[in-house]
Structure formats: C-alpha cells, structure tokens
Design a protein around this motif. Sequence first.
Motif, PDB file in Angstrom:
ATOM      1  N   THR A 148      -3.842  10.733   3.513  1.00  0.00           N
ATOM      2  CA  THR A 148      -3.249   9.626   2.721  1.00  0.00           C
ATOM      3  C   THR A 148      -2.793   8.776   3.494  1.00  0.00           C
ATOM      4  OG1 THR A 148      -2.862  10.727   0.752  1.00  0.00           O
ATOM      5  CG2 THR A 148      -1.849   9.001   0.778  1.00  0.00           C
ATOM      6  N   GLN A 175      -5.229   6.747   5.518  1.00  0.00           N
ATOM      7  CA  GLN A 175      -5.903   5.498   4.542  1.00  0.00           C
ATOM      8  C   GLN A 175      -4.851   4.445   4.486  1.00  0.00           C
ATOM      9  OE1 GLN A 175      -6.576   7.882   0.943  1.00  0.00           O
ATOM     10  NE2 GLN A 175      -8.739   8.122   1.627  1.00  0.00           N
ATOM     11  N   ARG A 212     -12.360  -0.366  -2.725  1.00  0.00           N
ATOM     12  CA  ARG A 212     -12.035   0.984  -3.178  1.00  0.00           C
ATOM     13  C   ARG A 212     -12.255   1.313  -4.623  1.00  0.00           C
ATOM     14  NH1 ARG A 212      -6.639   4.027  -1.311  1.00  0.00           N
ATOM     15  NH2 ARG A 212      -7.593   5.788  -2.324  1.00  0.00           N
ATOM     16  N   ASP A 257      -3.750   4.447  -5.276  1.00  0.00           N
ATOM     17  CA  ASP A 257      -4.319   5.743  -5.081  1.00  0.00           C
ATOM     18  C   ASP A 257      -3.821   6.559  -6.153  1.00  0.00           C
ATOM     19  OD1 ASP A 257      -5.169   6.922  -2.503  1.00  0.00           O
ATOM     20  OD2 ASP A 257      -3.329   8.258  -2.892  1.00  0.00           O
TER      21      ASP A 257
END
Length: 429
Positions: free
Chosen positions: A7, A10, A31, A247
């Motif tokens: 994470t 990213q 995304r 996310d």
Amino acid sequence: MSKKNKTLKQLISFLNASPTPFHAVQQMTSRLVESGYQILNEEDSWQLEAGGRYAVTRNDSSIIAWRMPEDRSLSESGFRMIGAHTDSPCLRVKPNPEIHKHGYYQLGVEVYGGVLLAPWFDRDLSLAGRVSFVNGEGELTSALINFETPMAVIPSLAIHLDREANSGRAINAQTFLPPLLGQSDKKPDFRELLKTQLEKSGESVSRVLDYELSLYDTQSAALIGLEQEFIASARLDNLLSCFMGLDALLESDSGEGVLLVCSDHEEVGSMSAAGAQGPMLEQLLERLQPEAENRSKMLARSMMISADNAHGIHPNFADKHDANHGPILNKGPVIKINANQRYATSDITSSKFRMLAVVDNVPVQEFVVRSDMGCGSTIGPITSAEIGVKTLDIGVPQLAMHSIRELAGSEDLVNTIRVFSRFFQLRTV
C-alpha cells in the motif's frame, strides 16, 4: 511484500504521478477502470444497473466514483460517502508569464491557496497541468502536460545581502517568487515552449491558447525515519485522503450504496462548478434518484466522512495546540471538532466512527483548535449544508501542512483505510 508495504509503495507511486489535480484524477480513473468501473459522461443518458460500478469526472480535476446497491433501492440503502479534495496549495503560472531581466528567463507566478512560501526556495521545480490548444485539424482540444525533469528554481537571496534574513523576512509574492528557467538574450515565448513539449508527447499542435499550470517539487515522495514511520511528500494535503478513500472503495465488497467524491478547489473556498460548494455531487444524486421524496429518504439513510488531514502536534511548537487535543503521528486518525461548525462532526457521527475503529483496534484521536485561535475548515460543512447529509470530519495527523514537503505517519495510512473499509460495508448508517 506485506500488505502495508504494498500500500505504501502504491501511495508513493500515486503521489509522484499526481503533481496537479488533473493528474491525480487521471491516476484515480485508471485504477477505477482496472477494477471494472465504467467511466460515464455527464452529457450522455445513463443506464445504471443494480450493483453497477461507475465514475464521472468534471473539469478533469474532480471525480465521483460509486457503486449502486445490489439488493435494495437507493432510497432504502442510502450512500456511505467519503469526500476529499484533489488540490493543494502551490504556485500557478500567470497567463502572460514571461519575464526577461539581466539575461535571465523567469516566469510570473500566482499563489494558489494558503501556501507556506519559505520552503519553495532552492527546490528543483518542474511544471505540470493542462494545456488547451488548436490541433493540426483546427479543432480546440486539451491535453495534460508534465515536464517531469527539474527546469526551474527560486533562488534565495544570499545572507550576505540580507543580514536580517534569519530574524524574519516577509516574502513578497510578486517580486520574490518568479522562478528562473534559464538564460536568454531575448524574451522567450512560453507558449512555444509548451507547444514543443506537447509535440514531444505526440500531440499535433497548431497554436497553444491557454493553460492551467503549476510548479511542483520534483523530489520523490519517500518513507523516512529510523523505522520508516513517516511519509514525506508534497501534496499529502489532500492526496493522501484521496488515496485512502479510493483504496477502501476498491477493497470493499459491500452490496450497499457506496460513493467517493474528490473535489477540486477546496484550498480556495470550493466555490466552482467542480468544487464542493458547486453542484456536482448534488446533480449526480438527483440523476441517481430523480424523485424528491425518495431522494430525501436516500439522504436520510446516508452519511459522509469528510477526510482532510489534521494538524499533528509539533514537538517544537506544542503551545500552538490545546493541551488535551494534540494529535500525534501514527497514533490513529483524528476526529475534528469545532463548536462553530467549521467542522461538520456531531456526537452521533463521531460515535459511529469510534465504533468502527474498535473492530480493528484502530486508535482514534481528537483535534479541537485552541480557543484563542481561528479554525480552518473542510468540505465537510459545505457538503453537509449543500445536500443535507449527516457528516463527520476526520483526518490523518500531519506536520508541515501547506509546505512544499509535508509529513504524515505510515501507520495512520493503513489504519484509516481499515476504518474506511468498515464504513463502506455498513448495512445502515
């Protein structure tokens, strides 16, 4: 690689690829598409399906992504909403920016938002944004541009020429900030520079008309600290919240209505067609639920978490905080409270957040500004007032807010995503 490290990797990639709100929305859109979201056009008619995944952008700088409920109507489900903003304080290039003095090529710049100006000096800067131009077929079009490499700098004045510099120097935004781009015998044409850069990226350009361009620091986002417990980067306020909301949205498997809205122009008041004080979110909700009574029922069964970074207590300036409300980095997300409604938090919405955090043992902190200081605000009160949805203001604690390089906690990132994911899975809010 652990989930946390993945994470964080990213996040760093997202921050580096998002020097402007335009680029941030472009990254988020990519995304979403990879995860099966359909990008809709506001000009078209929409045919939405139960459980469908959709997104829409406005001005290339604001985005709303949502999932329709699977087994209930919107009026029965409502939306679990997370809101953030895509813009950050920076220096914007003026329309006629060319300055030619003493053989130096400089650019005139304008301050966007509440910039902490001193850290902008002596940094390796580049340019990015959106350019509108006439293409080879005579059509008006636009494209994103990013020079990427260092091409500008704002040099400090030597202390020998300003002996009082360390005693406090007021920065004149008009005269101190024009960056150096190089040396030239004559006044250069900035639009020609843009034309050349666009053509390098494959665009056919007849004439550059206008642009929205920002300077940015080319230094990469990074993990720092003895245990790499800190995230250092430009634009953490508020791309960090955009990343966490996205996310959580992509990770959640809820069958309920969920929505993420990331708006532009928060740092200058949000009053624009693409800002939180504009009609974008309200118009979307009207399209999704056209009948007024059902829309009111939908909103009554909805809740918004407004996510915008919070002021962590600075160890060198602890007296700037209320002694009982000084959030610490890596000690959990911060509930932001203000009696004068500069934040939209109520005891009901804060309690819901605390209950969600307990499930994953996520610590929660509080921020209340000192009673003798003014309080900033967020998109929370604006959104709550515009559409009438119960709202909570939270944020990851950070230091150096509105600097060219800010600091936040890596543990707070993963903990906040956990709570956001729980929120998206709620059956009722």
